[in-house]
Enzyme design. Structure first.
Site, PDB file in Angstrom:
ATOM      1  N   GLY A  70       0.976  -0.845   0.275  1.00 17.01           N
ATOM      2  CA  GLY A  70      -0.469   0.073   0.086  1.00 17.01           C
ATOM      3  C   GLY A  70       0.364   1.273   0.267  1.00 17.01           C
ATOM      4  N   SER A  71       1.986   1.187   0.363  1.00 12.63           N
ATOM      5  CA  SER A  71       2.795   2.695   1.389  1.00 12.63           C
ATOM      6  C   SER A  71       3.142   2.687  -0.432  1.00 12.63           C
ATOM      7  CB  SER A  71       3.640   2.107   1.538  1.00 12.63           C
ATOM      8  OG  SER A  71       3.591   1.661   2.886  1.00 12.63           O
ATOM      9  N   ASN A 151      -8.072   4.083   8.803  1.00  9.49           N
ATOM     10  CA  ASN A 151      -7.662   2.560   9.491  1.00  9.49           C
ATOM     11  C   ASN A 151      -7.512   2.803  10.518  1.00  9.49           C
ATOM     12  OD1 ASN A 151      -5.189   5.077   8.221  1.00  9.49           O
ATOM     13  ND2 ASN A 151      -4.110   4.297   9.439  1.00  9.49           N
ATOM     14  N   GLN A 179      -7.566  -0.384   3.878  1.00 11.13           N
ATOM     15  CA  GLN A 179      -8.737  -0.728   4.598  1.00 11.13           C
ATOM     16  C   GLN A 179     -10.044  -1.052   3.993  1.00 11.13           C
ATOM     17  OE1 GLN A 179      -7.974  -0.967   7.931  1.00 11.13           O
ATOM     18  NE2 GLN A 179      -5.731  -0.743   7.878  1.00 11.13           N
ATOM     19  N   SER A 199      -3.078  -3.251  -0.354  1.00 10.68           N
ATOM     20  CA  SER A 199      -2.336  -3.753   0.438  1.00 10.68           C
ATOM     21  C   SER A 199      -2.540  -5.535   1.057  1.00 10.68           C
ATOM     22  CB  SER A 199      -1.889  -2.701   1.405  1.00 10.68           C
ATOM     23  OG  SER A 199      -0.595  -3.713   2.191  1.00 10.68           O
ATOM     24  N   CYS A 324       1.938   2.880  13.170  1.00 11.02           N
ATOM     25  CA  CYS A 324       3.222   3.376  12.787  1.00 11.02           C
ATOM     26  C   CYS A 324       4.104   4.269  14.094  1.00 11.02           C
ATOM     27  CB  CYS A 324       3.238   3.435  11.827  1.00 11.02           C
ATOM     28  SG  CYS A 324       2.208   3.148  10.309  1.00 11.02           S
TER      29      CYS A 324
HETATM   30  C1  LIG Z   1      -1.805  -0.916   5.747  1.00 12.18           C
HETATM   31  C2  LIG Z   1      -1.979   0.451   5.631  1.00 12.18           C
HETATM   32  C3  LIG Z   1      -0.896   0.961   4.421  1.00 12.18           C
HETATM   33  C4  LIG Z   1      -0.077   1.005   4.553  1.00 12.18           C
HETATM   34  O1  LIG Z   1       0.297  -0.523   3.336  1.00 12.18           O
HETATM   35  P1  LIG Z   1       1.420  -0.831   3.510  1.00 12.18           P
HETATM   36  O2  LIG Z   1       1.019  -2.479   2.330  1.00 12.18           O
HETATM   37  O3  LIG Z   1       1.406  -1.575   4.441  1.00 12.18           O
HETATM   38  O4  LIG Z   1       2.707   0.038   2.849  1.00 12.18           O
HETATM   39  C5  LIG Z   1      -1.746   2.373   3.934  1.00 12.18           C
HETATM   40  N1  LIG Z   1      -3.232   3.201   3.825  1.00 12.18           N
HETATM   41  C6  LIG Z   1      -3.469   2.893   5.034  1.00 12.18           C
HETATM   42  C7  LIG Z   1      -4.768   3.057   5.291  1.00 12.18           C
HETATM   43  C8  LIG Z   1      -3.197   1.238   5.280  1.00 12.18           C
HETATM   44  O5  LIG Z   1      -3.933   0.654   6.841  1.00 12.18           O
END
Ligand SMILES: *Cc1c(COP(=O)(O)O)cnc(C)c1O
Length: 397
Positions: A70-71, A151, A179, A199, A324
């Site tokens: 996701g990042s 999230n 999410q 993600s 985080c």
């Molecule tokens: C967990 C999360 C991310 C990051 O995703 P990763 O795959 O862990 O890098 C980004 N946005 C939201 C809303 C998340 O909950």
């Protein structure tokens, strides 16, 4: 009893997702760029996964880019929109104060480059409106990026309406749907979305793999340079086991959303009702527009960190604010964004459920949180001040 109630941080992989990965580690381990048979078989599996992901999101296969999570998808979507915008002299970006740090920190970087970042106020119920977005869009707006579901507090934004405003005003619209997917219905076409991030590890797939959907015609900028994988937009040998596991998990998580919602929502509401009985506490975020499994409360006179440690002793894995930032003493930026004062933002608890939770487990969660809150309050000088009237209460009893 052990209860994992931190599914918004990450999820347990499903057996189906694990099983879907194994052939690509043991048998079809070729590089999809190789011309011999197990390379080509890997390539076929990769394109099959892409087509299946596209079907779930209601888009075309060529609009799906596989990323490391996701990042990365958030970074690439936002940087791409910024590069497209600046070529036309557009350097204004609209977002909200309660986005994930993958979004907020990317925006900060762009701000240092001279972009103007406008963060919309989030209403105290944890929602922004399409009207707010419409009012903020200008001639030089390059991008609107607003998360589908939050999230930390689990509120679900009116994404379809926000998307419609952006479409009408011809502004690119990105949503972090990490999410939302698997919890509420997400449809790239219906929701007027130009770019979207996912993600796998948030929906019972493997960690380290995700999706960036980008509508055709959008010129993506590379975050990772190298080979010509992913239509030249994301270098690196494809993580085929991860992609295969992710797409299986994606199909499973979206196959019966009505059933999922019908089963989980009453359990979530039972949890909310139980925690509501604790004096001087309040649910964070709207009661109705929320994910079926996410509950977040603030309790007066409590430190979130001690709450988590004592819940862990009772076998409960939960979270206070985002993963985080837990471990740091900064209160959650999400709770501050919805207007919670520092002293209660510190005393927050997020419980994010998975579908297999039972009513008995919900009752154990309620009982445990009640006990721990009472125990901590009895020890807290801060709580004593509240009881003695030396400090004012924030919430009603
Ligand atoms: C967990 C999360 C991310 C990051 O995703 P990763 O795959 O862990 O890098 C980004 N946005 C939201 C809303 C998340 O909950």
């Amino acid at each position: 009893m052990r209860i994992y109630a931190d599914n918004a941080a990450t999820t347990k992989m499903s057996r189906n997702a694990i099983d879907a990965m194994i052939p690509y580690m043991e048998e079809i381990y070729g590089n999809p760029s190789s011309l011999y048979e197990i390379g080509q078989k890997a390539k076929e599996a990769l394109e099959d996964a892409r087509a299946r992901a596209a079907k779930v999101l209601n888009c075309e296969a060529r609009e799906i880019y596989f990323t490391s999570g996701g990042s990365e998808a958030d970074n690439q979507a936002i940087i791409s929109a910024a590069r497209i915008g600046e070529k036309k002299g557009k350097k204004h970006i609209i977002s909200t104060a309660f986005e994930h740090h993958a979004v907020l920190h990317t925006l900060k970087k762009l701000e240092k480059e001279g972009f103007e970042i406008e963060l919309l106020d989030v209403h105290s119920n944890g929602l922004v409106t399409a009207e707010q977005v419409a009012a903020a869009i200008r001639e030089d707006t390059a991008l609107v990026t607003i998360m589908y579901a939050n999230n930390e507090i689990g509120t679900v934004q009116p994404i379809k309406e926000i998307g419609a405003v952006c479409r009408e005003k011809k502004v690119l619209f990105h949503t972090d749907a990490v999410q939302a997917i698997g919890h509420v219905s997400v449809d790239a076409a219906r929701d007027n979305i130009d770019m979207l991030s996912l993600s796998a590890h948030k929906f019972h797939g493997p960690k380290g793999v995700g999706i960036l959907y980008a509508k055709k015609g959008i010129m993506l900028s590379n975050i990772i340079e190298g080979g010509a994988q992913e239509r030249g937009k994301r270098a690196g040998t494809e993580n085929l086991p991860g992609i295969a596991g992710m797409v299986k998990a994606l199909e499973d998580a979206t196959s019966d959303l009505d059933g999922y919602t019908a089963r989980l929502t009453p359990l979530r509401d039972r949890l909310i009702a139980g925690l509501d009985e604790i004096s001087y506490s309040e649910l964070n975020g709207d009661r109705e527009h929320r994910l079926p499994g996410t509950v977040n409360f603030c309790f007066e006179g409590i430190e979130g960190e001690s709450l988590l440690l004592l819940l862990d002793d009772k076998g409960i894995s939960a979270s206070s604010g985002s993963a985080c930032t837990s471990g740091s003493l900064d209160p959650s930026h999400v709770l501050l964004a919805i207007g919670r004062p520092h002293e209660v933002a510190h005393g927050s608890l997020r419980l994010s459920l998975s579908e297999d939770i039972s009513e008995e487990e919900i009752d154990y969660l309620i009982k445990s949180v009640k006990e721990v809150v009472e125990y901590l309050r009895n020890m807290s000088p801060f709580w004593r001040d509240l009881v003695n009237g030396k400090r004012p209460h924030v919430f009603a009893e």
